[in-house]
Design an enzyme around this catalytic site. Sequence first.
Site, PDB file in Angstrom:
ATOM      1  N   GLN A 164     -13.664 -12.106   6.245  1.00  0.00           N
ATOM      2  CA  GLN A 164     -14.377 -10.828   6.382  1.00  0.00           C
ATOM      3  C   GLN A 164     -15.842 -10.929   5.934  1.00  0.00           C
ATOM      4  O   GLN A 164     -16.567  -9.925   5.937  1.00  0.00           O
ATOM      5  CB  GLN A 164     -13.657  -9.726   5.610  1.00  0.00           C
ATOM      6  N   LYS A 216       0.852  -1.209   0.000  1.00  0.00           N
ATOM      7  CA  LYS A 216       0.000   0.000   0.000  1.00  0.00           C
ATOM      8  C   LYS A 216       0.881   1.251   0.000  1.00  0.00           C
ATOM      9  O   LYS A 216       0.786   2.118   0.884  1.00  0.00           O
ATOM     10  CB  LYS A 216      -0.964  -0.014   1.180  1.00  0.00           C
ATOM     11  N   VAL A 217       1.701   1.333  -1.022  1.00  0.00           N
ATOM     12  CA  VAL A 217       2.739   2.364  -1.117  1.00  0.00           C
ATOM     13  C   VAL A 217       2.079   3.749  -1.153  1.00  0.00           C
ATOM     14  O   VAL A 217       1.148   3.987  -1.931  1.00  0.00           O
ATOM     15  CB  VAL A 217       3.588   2.120  -2.384  1.00  0.00           C
ATOM     16  N   THR A 270      10.192   8.663  -3.253  1.00  0.00           N
ATOM     17  CA  THR A 270      10.247   7.524  -2.328  1.00  0.00           C
ATOM     18  C   THR A 270       9.454   6.353  -2.886  1.00  0.00           C
ATOM     19  O   THR A 270       9.868   5.191  -2.761  1.00  0.00           O
ATOM     20  CB  THR A 270       9.731   7.955  -0.939  1.00  0.00           C
TER      21      THR A 270
HETATM   22  O1  NUP Z   1      -9.331  -3.232   1.464  1.00  0.00           O
HETATM   23  C1  NUP Z   1      -8.519  -4.112   1.701  1.00  0.00           C
HETATM   24  N1  NUP Z   1      -8.876  -5.162   2.479  1.00  0.00           N
HETATM   25  C2  NUP Z   1      -8.017  -6.186   2.783  1.00  0.00           C
HETATM   26  O2  NUP Z   1      -8.415  -7.112   3.503  1.00  0.00           O
HETATM   27  C3  NUP Z   1      -7.227  -4.091   1.157  1.00  0.00           C
HETATM   28  C4  NUP Z   1      -6.342  -5.130   1.435  1.00  0.00           C
HETATM   29  N2  NUP Z   1      -5.129  -5.118   0.890  1.00  0.00           N
HETATM   30  N3  NUP Z   1      -6.739  -6.160   2.258  1.00  0.00           N
HETATM   31  C5  NUP Z   1      -5.786  -7.245   2.548  1.00  0.00           C
HETATM   32  O3  NUP Z   1      -6.311  -8.465   2.029  1.00  0.00           O
HETATM   33  C6  NUP Z   1      -5.525  -7.494   4.021  1.00  0.00           C
HETATM   34  O4  NUP Z   1      -4.452  -6.705   4.479  1.00  0.00           O
HETATM   35  C7  NUP Z   1      -5.184  -8.974   4.039  1.00  0.00           C
HETATM   36  O5  NUP Z   1      -3.825  -9.133   3.669  1.00  0.00           O
HETATM   37  C8  NUP Z   1      -6.038  -9.555   2.914  1.00  0.00           C
HETATM   38  C9  NUP Z   1      -7.349 -10.148   3.370  1.00  0.00           C
HETATM   39  O6  NUP Z   1      -7.108 -11.207   4.256  1.00  0.00           O
HETATM   40  P1  NUP Z   1      -8.279 -12.081   4.924  1.00  0.00           P
HETATM   41  O7  NUP Z   1      -9.260 -11.124   5.528  1.00  0.00           O
HETATM   42  O8  NUP Z   1      -8.890 -12.906   3.828  1.00  0.00           O
HETATM   43  O9  NUP Z   1      -7.549 -12.896   5.946  1.00  0.00           O
END
Ligand code: NUP
Length: 211
Positions: A173, A60-61, A67
Site C-alpha cells: 500500500q 474487524k468484529v 454477538t
Molecule cells: O486499515 C487497515 N488496513 C489494512 O490493510 C486495516 C487492516 N486490518 N488492514 C489489513 O492489513 C488488510 O486487510 C490486510 O490483511 C493487511 C495489509 O495487507 P497488505 O496491504 O500489506 O498486503
Amino acid sequence: MTDLVLSLDVTERASALRIARACAEDVDAIKVGYPLVLGAGLGIARDLADLGIPLIADFKVADIPNTNTLICDQVFAAGFSAVIAQAFPGPDSVVACVESAHTHGGECYVVAEMSHPGALTFFSEGVPEAICRLVVETGADGIIAPATRPARIRALRDLIGERKILSPGVGAQGGDPAEVAPLVDGMIVGRAIYGAADPAAAARVYAPYRR
Ligand code: NUP
C-alpha cells in the site's frame, strides 16, 4: 523499534503453513483474517499457534455486544491471542470484545483509521479521534492506524497514552517502513512478504526496524 506482524492473507492451508514456518524466526506475530479462515477453516489458527508465534484475528468484529462476545470467545478458544474490532457499533460492543479478550488473557485492538484511500470518506472529521477516546474509556489494548498516513499516526498516538499502535499499509500500500517503524508498536506487512518468491528473505528486509 517495532514488531513485525505478518498478515497471512493466503487462502490455502498448505501455503499458509509453508510461509509461516519459513518466516517464523523473522516475524513477531501473524495476523489472520477472513481470506485464510474462510479458505482453510478455523483449525488453521491452532496449526499456526502451535508454531509458537502470537496470532492476531483480523475479523474487524462489529456487531451487538452479545454477538461480539460469542465471536470473540470462539476466536480465543481457537488459539488467537488478540482480536481486532471496529468501533462504530459503539462502546458497549467494544467492551464486549475487550472483556472476552481479557478473560482469555488476550488483547483487543480497535480500528481507529483505515489505510486505504477510500477510508477517508468516513474515517475523517474527528471520527478517529473519537474512536481513540473510546479506546481509552473501554480499556482496549490499542488501535489500528494507517502506515499510509504517518502524520495521522502521530496525531492519534497523542490520544491513546501508553496503548499500542498496530499499523497496516507498509509495502504493497506504499507505506515507508523507515518512517513508520519509529511511530508504532507493530508494523503489519502482507503482500510484500507472502507474495514474494522467498517470503523469509522478504521478511528479513524489515529486520533493521525490529526491536
Ligand atoms: O486499515 C487497515 N488496513 C489494512 O490493510 C486495516 C487492516 N486490518 N488492514 C489489513 O492489513 C488488510 O486487510 C490486510 O490483511 C493487511 C495489509 O495487507 P497488505 O496491504 O500489506 O498486503
